[in-house]
Design a protein around this motif. Structure first.
Motif, PDB file in Angstrom:
ATOM      1  N   TYR A  55     -58.250 127.223 -51.266  1.00 38.58           N
ATOM      2  CA  TYR A  55     -59.653 126.832 -51.402  1.00 38.58           C
ATOM      3  C   TYR A  55     -59.957 125.605 -50.533  1.00 38.58           C
ATOM      4  CZ  TYR A  55     -59.804 129.899 -55.525  1.00 38.58           C
ATOM      5  OH  TYR A  55     -59.752 130.974 -56.377  1.00 38.58           O
ATOM      6  N   LEU A  56     -59.044 124.656 -50.523  1.00 40.48           N
ATOM      7  CA  LEU A  56     -59.218 123.468 -49.690  1.00 40.48           C
ATOM      8  C   LEU A  56     -59.298 123.846 -48.215  1.00 40.48           C
ATOM      9  CD1 LEU A  56     -59.173 120.312 -49.425  1.00 40.48           C
ATOM     10  CD2 LEU A  56     -56.678 120.495 -49.300  1.00 40.48           C
ATOM     11  N   THR A  57     -58.439 124.772 -47.790  1.00 36.66           N
ATOM     12  CA  THR A  57     -58.395 125.182 -46.389  1.00 36.66           C
ATOM     13  C   THR A  57     -59.668 125.905 -45.978  1.00 36.66           C
ATOM     14  OG1 THR A  57     -55.985 125.434 -46.545  1.00 36.66           O
ATOM     15  CG2 THR A  57     -57.086 126.522 -44.701  1.00 36.66           C
ATOM     16  N   ALA A  58     -60.111 126.873 -46.781  1.00 39.46           N
ATOM     17  CA  ALA A  58     -61.318 127.621 -46.438  1.00 39.46           C
ATOM     18  C   ALA A  58     -62.547 126.735 -46.476  1.00 39.46           C
ATOM     19  CB  ALA A  58     -61.492 128.790 -47.401  1.00 39.46           C
ATOM     20  N   ALA A  59     -62.626 125.843 -47.452  1.00 44.03           N
ATOM     21  CA  ALA A  59     -63.773 124.935 -47.523  1.00 44.03           C
ATOM     22  C   ALA A  59     -63.808 124.012 -46.317  1.00 44.03           C
ATOM     23  CB  ALA A  59     -63.717 124.128 -48.818  1.00 44.03           C
ATOM     24  N   ALA A  60     -62.643 123.559 -45.844  1.00 47.04           N
ATOM     25  CA  ALA A  60     -62.594 122.724 -44.643  1.00 47.04           C
ATOM     26  C   ALA A  60     -63.106 123.500 -43.431  1.00 47.04           C
ATOM     27  CB  ALA A  60     -61.161 122.247 -44.403  1.00 47.04           C
ATOM     28  N   PHE A  61     -62.764 124.777 -43.356  1.00 47.19           N
ATOM     29  CA  PHE A  61     -63.260 125.632 -42.278  1.00 47.19           C
ATOM     30  C   PHE A  61     -64.777 125.746 -42.333  1.00 47.19           C
ATOM     31  CE2 PHE A  61     -64.359 129.937 -40.767  1.00 47.19           C
ATOM     32  CZ  PHE A  61     -63.865 129.891 -39.473  1.00 47.19           C
ATOM     33  N   ARG A 117     -81.252 123.916 -40.021  1.00 48.40           N
ATOM     34  CA  ARG A 117     -80.564 122.683 -40.401  1.00 48.40           C
ATOM     35  C   ARG A 117     -80.388 122.597 -41.909  1.00 48.40           C
ATOM     36  NH1 ARG A 117     -83.513 120.656 -35.961  1.00 48.40           N
ATOM     37  NH2 ARG A 117     -85.301 120.074 -37.256  1.00 48.40           N
ATOM     38  N   SER A 118     -81.401 123.021 -42.651  1.00 45.21           N
ATOM     39  CA  SER A 118     -81.293 123.026 -44.108  1.00 45.21           C
ATOM     40  C   SER A 118     -80.187 123.969 -44.573  1.00 45.21           C
ATOM     41  CB  SER A 118     -82.629 123.441 -44.723  1.00 45.21           C
ATOM     42  OG  SER A 118     -82.534 123.581 -46.116  1.00 45.21           O
ATOM     43  N   MET A 119     -80.082 125.122 -43.919  1.00 44.00           N
ATOM     44  CA  MET A 119     -79.053 126.091 -44.294  1.00 44.00           C
ATOM     45  C   MET A 119     -77.663 125.536 -44.031  1.00 44.00           C
ATOM     46  SD  MET A 119     -78.397 129.874 -42.672  1.00 44.00           S
ATOM     47  CE  MET A 119     -78.125 129.146 -41.056  1.00 44.00           C
ATOM     48  N   TYR A 120     -77.446 124.999 -42.831  1.00 48.02           N
ATOM     49  CA  TYR A 120     -76.120 124.482 -42.493  1.00 48.02           C
ATOM     50  C   TYR A 120     -75.795 123.224 -43.292  1.00 48.02           C
ATOM     51  CZ  TYR A 120     -75.928 127.805 -38.628  1.00 48.02           C
ATOM     52  OH  TYR A 120     -75.888 128.965 -37.873  1.00 48.02           O
ATOM     53  N   ARG A 121     -76.805 122.429 -43.613  1.00 44.71           N
ATOM     54  CA  ARG A 121     -76.555 121.249 -44.444  1.00 44.71           C
ATOM     55  C   ARG A 121     -76.095 121.683 -45.839  1.00 44.71           C
ATOM     56  NH1 ARG A 121     -81.111 119.263 -44.149  1.00 44.71           N
ATOM     57  NH2 ARG A 121     -80.769 117.856 -42.368  1.00 44.71           N
ATOM     58  N   SER A 122     -76.734 122.719 -46.385  1.00 46.86           N
ATOM     59  CA  SER A 122     -76.328 123.222 -47.701  1.00 46.86           C
ATOM     60  C   SER A 122     -74.889 123.734 -47.666  1.00 46.86           C
ATOM     61  CB  SER A 122     -77.272 124.341 -48.149  1.00 46.86           C
ATOM     62  OG  SER A 122     -78.589 123.858 -48.328  1.00 46.86           O
ATOM     63  N   ALA A 123     -74.550 124.469 -46.614  1.00 44.64           N
ATOM     64  CA  ALA A 123     -73.181 124.980 -46.495  1.00 44.64           C
ATOM     65  C   ALA A 123     -72.186 123.840 -46.348  1.00 44.64           C
ATOM     66  CB  ALA A 123     -73.079 125.926 -45.298  1.00 44.64           C
ATOM     67  N   THR A 124     -72.541 122.843 -45.540  1.00 44.77           N
ATOM     68  CA  THR A 124     -71.653 121.699 -45.337  1.00 44.77           C
ATOM     69  C   THR A 124     -71.383 120.973 -46.641  1.00 44.77           C
ATOM     70  OG1 THR A 124     -72.446 121.406 -43.068  1.00 44.77           O
ATOM     71  CG2 THR A 124     -71.365 119.524 -44.097  1.00 44.77           C
ATOM     72  N   ARG A 125     -72.436 120.721 -47.398  1.00 50.61           N
ATOM     73  CA  ARG A 125     -72.284 119.931 -48.609  1.00 50.61           C
ATOM     74  C   ARG A 125     -71.586 120.714 -49.727  1.00 50.61           C
ATOM     75  NH1 ARG A 125     -74.585 115.184 -49.051  1.00 50.61           N
ATOM     76  NH2 ARG A 125     -74.879 115.382 -51.321  1.00 50.61           N
ATOM     77  N   THR A 126     -71.936 121.980 -49.893  1.00 53.95           N
ATOM     78  CA  THR A 126     -71.256 122.759 -50.931  1.00 53.95           C
ATOM     79  C   THR A 126     -69.768 122.887 -50.631  1.00 53.95           C
ATOM     80  OG1 THR A 126     -71.881 124.815 -49.790  1.00 53.95           O
ATOM     81  CG2 THR A 126     -73.291 124.083 -51.603  1.00 53.95           C
ATOM     82  N   ALA A 127     -69.422 123.119 -49.368  1.00 49.59           N
ATOM     83  CA  ALA A 127     -68.011 123.250 -49.001  1.00 49.59           C
ATOM     84  C   ALA A 127     -67.282 121.913 -49.133  1.00 49.59           C
ATOM     85  CB  ALA A 127     -67.884 123.785 -47.578  1.00 49.59           C
ATOM     86  N   ALA A 128     -67.956 120.811 -48.822  1.00 51.47           N
ATOM     87  CA  ALA A 128     -67.321 119.499 -48.979  1.00 51.47           C
ATOM     88  C   ALA A 128     -67.014 119.215 -50.445  1.00 51.47           C
ATOM     89  CB  ALA A 128     -68.216 118.408 -48.391  1.00 51.47           C
ATOM     90  N   VAL A 129     -67.925 119.613 -51.333  1.00 57.73           N
ATOM     91  CA  VAL A 129     -67.663 119.449 -52.769  1.00 57.73           C
ATOM     92  C   VAL A 129     -66.451 120.283 -53.182  1.00 57.73           C
ATOM     93  CG1 VAL A 129     -68.565 119.910 -55.082  1.00 57.73           C
ATOM     94  CG2 VAL A 129     -70.030 118.852 -53.359  1.00 57.73           C
ATOM     95  N   LEU A 139     -54.481 114.515 -48.010  1.00 55.57           N
ATOM     96  CA  LEU A 139     -55.283 113.350 -48.392  1.00 55.57           C
ATOM     97  C   LEU A 139     -56.328 113.031 -47.331  1.00 55.57           C
ATOM     98  CD1 LEU A 139     -52.504 111.014 -49.846  1.00 55.57           C
ATOM     99  CD2 LEU A 139     -54.257 112.260 -51.124  1.00 55.57           C
ATOM    100  N   LEU A 140     -55.951 113.137 -46.060  1.00 57.03           N
ATOM    101  CA  LEU A 140     -56.888 112.847 -44.978  1.00 57.03           C
ATOM    102  C   LEU A 140     -58.049 113.832 -44.980  1.00 57.03           C
ATOM    103  CD1 LEU A 140     -57.642 111.215 -42.469  1.00 57.03           C
ATOM    104  CD2 LEU A 140     -56.145 112.724 -41.125  1.00 57.03           C
ATOM    105  N   ALA A 141     -57.762 115.112 -45.201  1.00 59.20           N
ATOM    106  CA  ALA A 141     -58.829 116.123 -45.244  1.00 59.20           C
ATOM    107  C   ALA A 141     -59.799 115.829 -46.380  1.00 59.20           C
ATOM    108  CB  ALA A 141     -58.217 117.517 -45.401  1.00 59.20           C
ATOM    109  N   SER A 142     -59.295 115.463 -47.539  1.00 58.31           N
ATOM    110  CA  SER A 142     -60.168 115.153 -48.674  1.00 58.31           C
ATOM    111  C   SER A 142     -61.017 113.921 -48.395  1.00 58.31           C
ATOM    112  CB  SER A 142     -59.329 114.956 -49.939  1.00 58.31           C
ATOM    113  OG  SER A 142     -58.644 116.140 -50.287  1.00 58.31           O
ATOM    114  N   ALA A 143     -60.439 112.935 -47.738  1.00 57.88           N
ATOM    115  CA  ALA A 143     -61.188 111.722 -47.407  1.00 57.88           C
ATOM    116  C   ALA A 143     -62.329 112.036 -46.443  1.00 57.88           C
ATOM    117  CB  ALA A 143     -60.245 110.676 -46.795  1.00 57.88           C
ATOM    118  N   ILE A 144     -62.085 112.905 -45.468  1.00 54.77           N
ATOM    119  CA  ILE A 144     -63.140 113.285 -44.524  1.00 54.77           C
ATOM    120  C   ILE A 144     -64.237 114.056 -45.245  1.00 54.77           C
ATOM    121  CG2 ILE A 144     -63.646 114.683 -42.486  1.00 54.77           C
ATOM    122  CD1 ILE A 144     -60.852 113.966 -41.457  1.00 54.77           C
ATOM    123  N   ALA A 145     -63.876 114.881 -46.221  1.00 60.74           N
ATOM    124  CA  ALA A 145     -64.883 115.606 -47.002  1.00 60.74           C
ATOM    125  C   ALA A 145     -65.809 114.628 -47.727  1.00 60.74           C
ATOM    126  CB  ALA A 145     -64.204 116.537 -48.003  1.00 60.74           C
TER     127      ALA A 145
END
Length: 481
Positions: A191-197, A216-228, A353-359
């Motif tokens: 899940y972490l790997t796919a969300a990072a992708f 932009r709204s669509m990609y922002r939503s995808a970015t934020r949901t995947a970061a969570v 840890l680095l990937a989570s920090a970037i999220a």
């Protein structure tokens, strides 16, 4: 290089390569199913466009993953026939179930999902992708059950007449204590790997390519949901990894000692963030340590006792006799290659840890509808984000398998006893070269297909709002993309 060396290199190359696709397939199937479910609940076309966009990327990855995965089981007969003969009664059962149940579940419902956009109701169509995801979980579970048996063999009896391990308790194999901590750790890492992708792709379009505010709204939503998802999955990976470390210390104490390069048993054993040692890994010259952390990782207490390599080596030599497997990767005393286990363990943890920090940074940068600048450190880090969990997965498996050496099946069979006696060095070397070259070609195809699909972005929707509508019930099935 002898036959064992070549066989190990071939299995390592093909397995690590294949596992680049597995976590993406597991995680992306869940992300795509979640986006389609969001579309059904809200009728917001952003989620439908994201479903189709990342569904296309999932299909590319899934196809290459299937092709590379087929080779894995063939290798047991090619280079590891003595291993297959010894463990086939146990090892074959979960792999057979994975093929008959999990793979057919994935392929059947993936076909329905691909061709069912205008044939199935919206809910049934989304359910197909959830069933694909369930199939990936079943597949992971049964394959990990087989691997966990190699780490901690249970549920079998040894038949001295045939010289084989024979299963006598299938439930024990499936509920192996190693399996019960390994499965959630691997799935959460997926899940972490796919969300990072998803974060990387969506962030790139958000900051560089989105032509209008709706995109932009669509990609922002995808970015934020995947970061969570990344943050939640990252926390789960840490917790499950902690549990896994304690079970590993119980069943394979040498692996935990090798992860730290701890030669002498110690109470309140420290964990070194950085160690510089001799070239053969036998002595330490400089290190930065956190007191008591290794004891906590191994036992749950900062004052717990961690058994060192020297004590374990003497115990294994007394229990199993001399180690016949002295090669470049094993000194012949039941000790794995210390620099490999030491650094693979730390690279795995550090990249996660680095990937989570970037999220977390991405969530902060995109708060309240903000669009960060394309240039800068965050933009560079986000583009490279998918590589971090992918490499963490690979180094995790390198640590898991190399830390078990010289055992193929812990306590039962060493790796050099597992190779095929009828395969010559030229034959093994030929298959190594051919498969490595083939996988290199597949890598080029995969990257080109993914980059081409990513570059086009999410297509606009010419379809009506309900994906279950059909214009002509008698028209032939058509690929949705």
């Amino acid at each position: 290089m002898d036959l064992t060396d070549i066989a190990r290199w071939q299995f390592a190359i093909t397995t690590v390569y294949h596992f680049l696709f597995v976590p993406l397939s597991i995680g992306l199937s869940a992300m795509v199913a979640a986006y389609e479910t969001a579309w059904l609940r809200t009728r917001d076309e952003r989620w439908l466009r994201l479903t189709k966009f990342f569904g296309k990327l999932f299909l590319i990855n899934f196809a290459i993953g299937v092709v590379t995965g087929i080779v894995q089981e063939f290798q047991f007969g090619m280079n590891w026939s003595d291993y297959s003969r010894f463990v086939g009664d146990v090892f074959g059962a979960p792999l057979a179930i994975e093929g008959l149940l999990a793979f057919f579940l994935e392929s059947t419902f993936l076909g329905l999902w691909i061709f069912g956009w205008d044939r199935l109701s919206g809910r049934l169509h989304a359910a197909c992708m959830w069933l694909v995801h369930l199939g990936t979980l079943f597949s992971a579970y049964f394959i990990l059950a087989a691997n966990s048996w190699m780490q901690h063999p249970v549920g079998f009896r040894y038949n001295p007449t045939t010289g084989r391990a024979e299963m006598d308790d299938f439930a024990a194999v499936l509920l192996n204590k190693v399996q019960l901590v390994t499965f959630p750790h691997v799935v959460l890492a997926a899940y972490l790997t796919a969300a990072a992708f998803v974060v990387a792709v969506s962030y790139w379009h958000l900051t560089r390519r989105a032509p209008d505010e709706s995109d932009r709204s669509m990609y922002r939503s995808a970015t934020r949901t995947a970061a969570v998802v990344m943050l939640v999955a990252g926390l789960g990976v840490a917790v499950s990894g902690d549990l896994q470390g304690k079970v590993m210390t119980e069943v394979q104490p040498m692996k935990m000692a090798a992860a730290e390069g701890l030669y002498e048993s110690a109470d309140s054993a420290p964990f070194s963030l950085l160690t510089v040692g001799t070239l053969d890994g036998s002595a330490e010259t400089f290190s930065v340590k956190i007191p008591g952390l290794l004891s906590f990782l191994a036992t749950g207490s900062t004052s717990g006792r961690v058994v060192g390599i020297d004590e374990l080596r003497a115990e294994y030599q007394e229990t199993y006799g001399s180690d016949p497997g002295a090669t470049y990767y094993s000194p012949g005393d039941y000790t794995p290659v210390i620099p490999v286990t030491y650094w693979s363990f730390r690279i795995m943890i550090g990249l996660g840890l680095l990937a989570s920090a970037i999220a977390g940074w991405v969530l902060w940068a995109t708060r309240r509808g903000r669009t960060p600048a394309a240039a800068g450190l965050l933009g560079t880090a986000t583009v490279a984000l998918p590589l971090m969990p992918l490499l963490a997965n690979s180094f995790g498996w390198i640590f898991t398998e190399m830390g078990r050496q010289p055992w193929a099946v812990f306590g039962l069979m060493t790796t050099d006893q597992a190779v095929s006696p009828g395969v010559s060095v030229p034959q093994a070397l030929t298959s190594l070269i051919v498969l490595t070259g083939l996988y290199g070609v597949l890598a080029v195809i995969e990257v080109r297909l993914l980059f081409a699909a990513i570059g086009r972005g999410a297509d606009p929707l010419p379809l009506p709002g309900d994906p279950s509508s059909a214009e002509d019930p008698d028209r032939p099935l058509a690929f949705a993309y």
